[in-house]
Write an enzyme that holds these catalytic residues in place. Structure first.
Site, mmCIF file in Angstrom:
data_model
loop_
_atom_site.group_PDB
_atom_site.id
_atom_site.type_symbol
_atom_site.label_atom_id
_atom_site.label_comp_id
_atom_site.label_asym_id
_atom_site.label_seq_id
_atom_site.Cartn_x
_atom_site.Cartn_y
_atom_site.Cartn_z
ATOM 1 N N ASP A 146 0.852 -1.182 0.000
ATOM 2 C CA ASP A 146 0.000 0.000 0.000
ATOM 3 C C ASP A 146 0.894 1.241 0.000
ATOM 4 O OD1 ASP A 146 -3.210 0.575 0.969
ATOM 5 O OD2 ASP A 146 -1.773 2.224 1.136
ATOM 6 N N ILE A 147 0.507 2.249 -0.787
ATOM 7 C CA ILE A 147 1.314 3.470 -0.924
ATOM 8 C C ILE A 147 1.283 4.323 0.347
ATOM 9 C CG2 ILE A 147 -0.436 5.067 -1.820
ATOM 10 C CD1 ILE A 147 1.573 5.789 -4.056
ATOM 11 N N ASN A 161 -12.803 -3.222 2.739
ATOM 12 C CA ASN A 161 -13.739 -2.102 2.854
ATOM 13 C C ASN A 161 -14.680 -2.152 1.655
ATOM 14 O OD1 ASN A 161 -12.490 -1.054 5.188
ATOM 15 N ND2 ASN A 161 -10.951 -0.007 3.936
ATOM 16 N N HIS A 183 -10.144 -5.094 -3.329
ATOM 17 C CA HIS A 183 -8.819 -5.329 -2.745
ATOM 18 C C HIS A 183 -8.969 -5.761 -1.303
ATOM 19 C CE1 HIS A 183 -9.954 -1.083 -2.413
ATOM 20 N NE2 HIS A 183 -9.343 -1.054 -1.241
ATOM 21 N N LEU A 184 -8.106 -6.679 -0.880
ATOM 22 C CA LEU A 184 -8.029 -7.087 0.518
ATOM 23 C C LEU A 184 -6.787 -6.438 1.109
ATOM 24 C CD1 LEU A 184 -8.890 -10.899 0.303
ATOM 25 C CD2 LEU A 184 -10.425 -8.978 0.661
ATOM 26 N N HIS A 185 -6.973 -5.731 2.221
ATOM 27 C CA HIS A 185 -5.830 -5.170 2.950
ATOM 28 C C HIS A 185 -5.292 -6.260 3.881
ATOM 29 C CE1 HIS A 185 -6.880 -0.746 2.338
ATOM 30 N NE2 HIS A 185 -8.059 -1.288 2.102
#
Ligand code: AMP
Ligand code: ZN
Length: 114
Positions: A30-31, A87, A100-102
């Site tokens: 993640d950025i 989310n 997307h999965l964090h």
């Protein structure tokens, strides 16, 4: 989708630190990391959110979770514990409408989430 940020990461037109790639899934840092480890695991195919999935996506969704566990092992956060988050929709805080999965780890988290 040409205008989708994560589709462009899949295609390589926007750069990201890719950690994993197979025929269907990509994982990258993640950025704007919210923990020592913060990786995004996404399908290569454009799917806007969990709300856009159906029975025929079950294998893809399973593969996304398997890759999350692989990343957690590689990044050394299994023993301490980690969180996987999807989310979904506005009030959940989804800002990029490509599923997307964090994978978050390397610090302690509270429950319930904010
Ligand atoms: P969400 O708020 O659940 O939609 O998460 C979107 C995530 O994408 C956020 O954690 C952002 O920091 C991350 N993000 C946005 N742009 C990029 C990028 N170019 N490379 C990597 N991660 C990004
Ligand atoms: Zn996309």
């Amino acid at each position: 989708m040409a205008e989708c940020l994560f589709c462009q990461i899949v295609e390589g037109t926007i750069s990201a630190k890719k950690l994993y790639e197979d025929d269907h899934v990509v994982a990258f840092d993640d950025i704007n990391p919210q923990a020592r480890v913060h990786v995004l695991v996404i399908p290569k195919r454009h799917v806007a959110s969990l709300e856009d999935t159906q029975d025929s996506d079950a294998a893809l969704l399973g593969q996304l979770m398997v890759v999350c566990a692989k990343i957690a092992r590689e990044r050394g956060i299994v023993e301490s514990g980690y969180r996987v988050v999807a989310n979904t929709g506005r009030e959940a805080g989804q800002t990029v409408f490509h599923l997307h999965l964090h994978v978050l780890g390397g610090r302690s988290f509270t429950w319930p989430p904010g």
